[in-house]
Design an enzyme around this catalytic site. Structure first.
Site, PDB file in Angstrom:
ATOM      1  N   GLU A   1       0.823  -1.226   0.000  1.00  0.00           N
ATOM      2  CA  GLU A   1       0.000   0.000   0.000  1.00  0.00           C
ATOM      3  C   GLU A   1       0.851   1.268   0.000  1.00  0.00           C
ATOM      4  OE1 GLU A   1      -3.596   0.667   2.148  1.00  0.00           O
ATOM      5  OE2 GLU A   1      -4.264  -1.399   1.979  1.00  0.00           O
TER       6      GLU A   1
ATOM      7  N   TYR B   1      -7.226   4.045  -8.195  1.00  0.00           N
ATOM      8  CA  TYR B   1      -6.456   3.791  -6.975  1.00  0.00           C
ATOM      9  C   TYR B   1      -5.369   2.749  -7.274  1.00  0.00           C
ATOM     10  CZ  TYR B   1      -4.852   1.911  -2.594  1.00  0.00           C
ATOM     11  OH  TYR B   1      -4.036   1.481  -1.587  1.00  0.00           O
TER      12      TYR B   1
ATOM     13  N   GLU C   1      -1.337   1.171  -5.995  1.00  0.00           N
ATOM     14  CA  GLU C   1      -0.308   1.108  -4.961  1.00  0.00           C
ATOM     15  C   GLU C   1       0.850   0.268  -5.434  1.00  0.00           C
ATOM     16  OE1 GLU C   1      -3.148  -0.798  -2.157  1.00  0.00           O
ATOM     17  OE2 GLU C   1      -1.745  -2.480  -2.138  1.00  0.00           O
TER      18      GLU C   1
ATOM     19  N   HIS D   1      -0.638  -8.432  -1.906  1.00  0.00           N
ATOM     20  CA  HIS D   1      -1.707  -7.776  -1.164  1.00  0.00           C
ATOM     21  C   HIS D   1      -2.986  -8.067  -1.939  1.00  0.00           C
ATOM     22  CE1 HIS D   1      -3.888  -3.843   0.102  1.00  0.00           C
ATOM     23  NE2 HIS D   1      -4.284  -4.877   0.813  1.00  0.00           N
TER      24      HIS D   1
ATOM     25  N   ASP E   1      -0.254  -9.084   3.017  1.00  0.00           N
ATOM     26  CA  ASP E   1      -1.634  -9.007   3.498  1.00  0.00           C
ATOM     27  C   ASP E   1      -2.496  -9.829   2.543  1.00  0.00           C
ATOM     28  OD1 ASP E   1      -4.169  -8.422   4.320  1.00  0.00           O
ATOM     29  OD2 ASP E   1      -4.064  -6.276   3.856  1.00  0.00           O
TER      30      ASP E   1
ATOM     31  N   ASP F   1      -2.563 -11.145   7.643  1.00  0.00           N
ATOM     32  CA  ASP F   1      -1.193 -11.077   7.115  1.00  0.00           C
ATOM     33  C   ASP F   1      -0.482 -12.401   7.364  1.00  0.00           C
ATOM     34  OD1 ASP F   1      -0.879  -7.888   6.613  1.00  0.00           O
ATOM     35  OD2 ASP F   1      -2.190  -8.341   8.313  1.00  0.00           O
TER      36      ASP F   1
ATOM     37  N   HIS G   1      -2.872  -2.654  10.455  1.00  0.00           N
ATOM     38  CA  HIS G   1      -2.259  -3.987  10.479  1.00  0.00           C
ATOM     39  C   HIS G   1      -1.005  -3.996  11.345  1.00  0.00           C
ATOM     40  CE1 HIS G   1      -4.321  -5.970   6.970  1.00  0.00           C
ATOM     41  NE2 HIS G   1      -4.661  -4.716   6.768  1.00  0.00           N
TER      42      HIS G   1
END
Ligand SMILES: *[C@@H]1O[C@H](CO)[C@@H](O)[C@H](O)[C@H]1NC(C)=O
Ligand SMILES: *[C@@H]1O[C@H](CO)[C@@H](O)[C@H](O)[C@H]1NC(C)=O
Ligand SMILES: *[C@@H]1O[C@H](CO)[C@@H](O)[C@H](O)[C@H]1NC(C)=O
Length: 317
Positions: free
Chosen positions: A73, A111, A113, A164, A198, A243, A281
């Protein structure tokens, strides 16, 4: 000097060998701390976020625990967020050297990452890396795979596969992760692989039944070292093992020392609210030794034998 010679001159070589064995023993097992690999969903890590003093302080202390950290992220179209982190890490301990390796921005919508590996360049090097070719668009953020050197004769290198997942596609993505494992193990001819990140592999995103039906659970050789039931979430109201770290390969497994989530709010004495300003997290961490555990009893036995030998085998003076 030479005082042992008075007993007949037979003890000295053995004493020297014993000393050498002790040194070798220390060199092989003790005296060298474990190598720590971590993964952390740093929850929308932007430049504005790391610019906050309390955030960067905690992040740097989390990063300093790890020889390799896989950040997820990271929301930054430049390298400035990571550069800032590296600068603060350097300030914390100037004797250490850090470097990083980043993916491009990944995501299906606006969006996006990236995955960023931050690693101790005085302890490990990047050997290879590639962006997994996700032509069927199975992943929201396809793994950015990298191979690192390790300071171990048993395991000179390891492949890290970060992921992720998107919460609504956990099962599909985790089964596709098995294909990434096959792809990389063939490409680099290595089965020493750590899959981590994650995974959202719990609670509402993945039932226990479906979790246990994943290929990474049913195929042999995968070792889930962050166990089901370990809370990797900050909020007191949640208890989910999102995670994960999954080891594959003889080398990885023989060197495994410990694996756990790092409860940074407790260690840094933060309130839940303070902790949530850093992430929702916990980081997850795995520690690898340089030598397999079984070497230690063997060395001790050899030492004992060496210590006993002179009295029985030494020629009578
Ligand atoms: C960001 O860092 C990466 C990795 O070190 C490098 O390849 C890339 O050129 C950098 N990009 C910019 C815009 O600085
Ligand atoms: C790392 O990030 C920089 C800046 O966004 C980008 O220019 C570079 O292409 C990225 N590296 C890779 C391997 O995609
Ligand atoms: C989370 O749940 C597990 C059981 O699934 C339990 O063993 C553990 O103690 C719980 N952790 C917390 C922090 O409540």
């Amino acid at each position: 000097m030479g005082s042992l010679d008075s007993s007949g001159g037979t003890l000295q070589p053995y004493a020297a060998m014993c000393g050498l064995a002790v040194l070798l023993f220390i060199f092989l097992t003790g005296g060298t701390e474990a190598f720590r690999i971590c993964a952390f969903n740093a929850q929308r890590l932007t430049l504005a976020k790391v610019a906050r003093e309390e955030v960067i302080d905690a992040l740097v202390r989390i990063l300093a625990r790890c020889d390799i950290m896989v950040l997820q992220e990271v929301v930054d179209s430049s390298n400035t967020t990571i550069s800032l982190l590296l600068r603060e890490l350097k300030r914390l301990d100037s004797a250490r050297h850090y470097s990083f390796l980043n993916s491009s921005l990944l995501g299906r919508s606006t969006y996006k990452e990236k995955y960023v590996f931050i690693y101790r360049s005085d302890k490990t090097q990047v050997l290879n890396s590639y962006q997994y070719d996700d032509s069927d668009d199975l992943f929201a953020r396809e793994p950015f795979v990298a191979q690192f050197t390790l300071p171990s004769k048993i395991l000179p290198s390891v492949v890290l596969v970060p992921l992720h997942t998107t919460p609504k596609d956990v099962e599909k993505e985790l089964n596709a992760l098995y294909d990434v494992f096959l792809d990389v193990s063939q490409r680099w001819q290595s089965k020493e692989v750590i899959l981590l990140g994650d995974f959202n592999a719990d609670c509402a995103s993945l039932t226990k039944k479906r979790l246990n039906q994943l290929l990474l659970r049913t195929e042999a050789g995968f070792h889930w070292v962050i166990p089901d039931g370990e809370d990797t979430t900050v909020r007191a109201s949640t208890n989910c093992t999102y995670d994960r770290i999954v080891l594959h390969g003889q080398g990885c497994q023989s060197l495994l020392q410990a694996a756990a989530a790092f409860d940074f709010p407790r260690s840094f004495q933060l309130t839940e609210e303070e902790a949530l300003s850093i992430s929702d997290h916990y980081p997850v961490e795995v520690e690898l030794n340089r030598e397999a555990h079984s070497v230690q009893p063997l060395c001790l036995t050899m030492l004992l034998l060496l210590a006993l030998l002179p009295t029985h085998l030494g020629p009578v003076a």
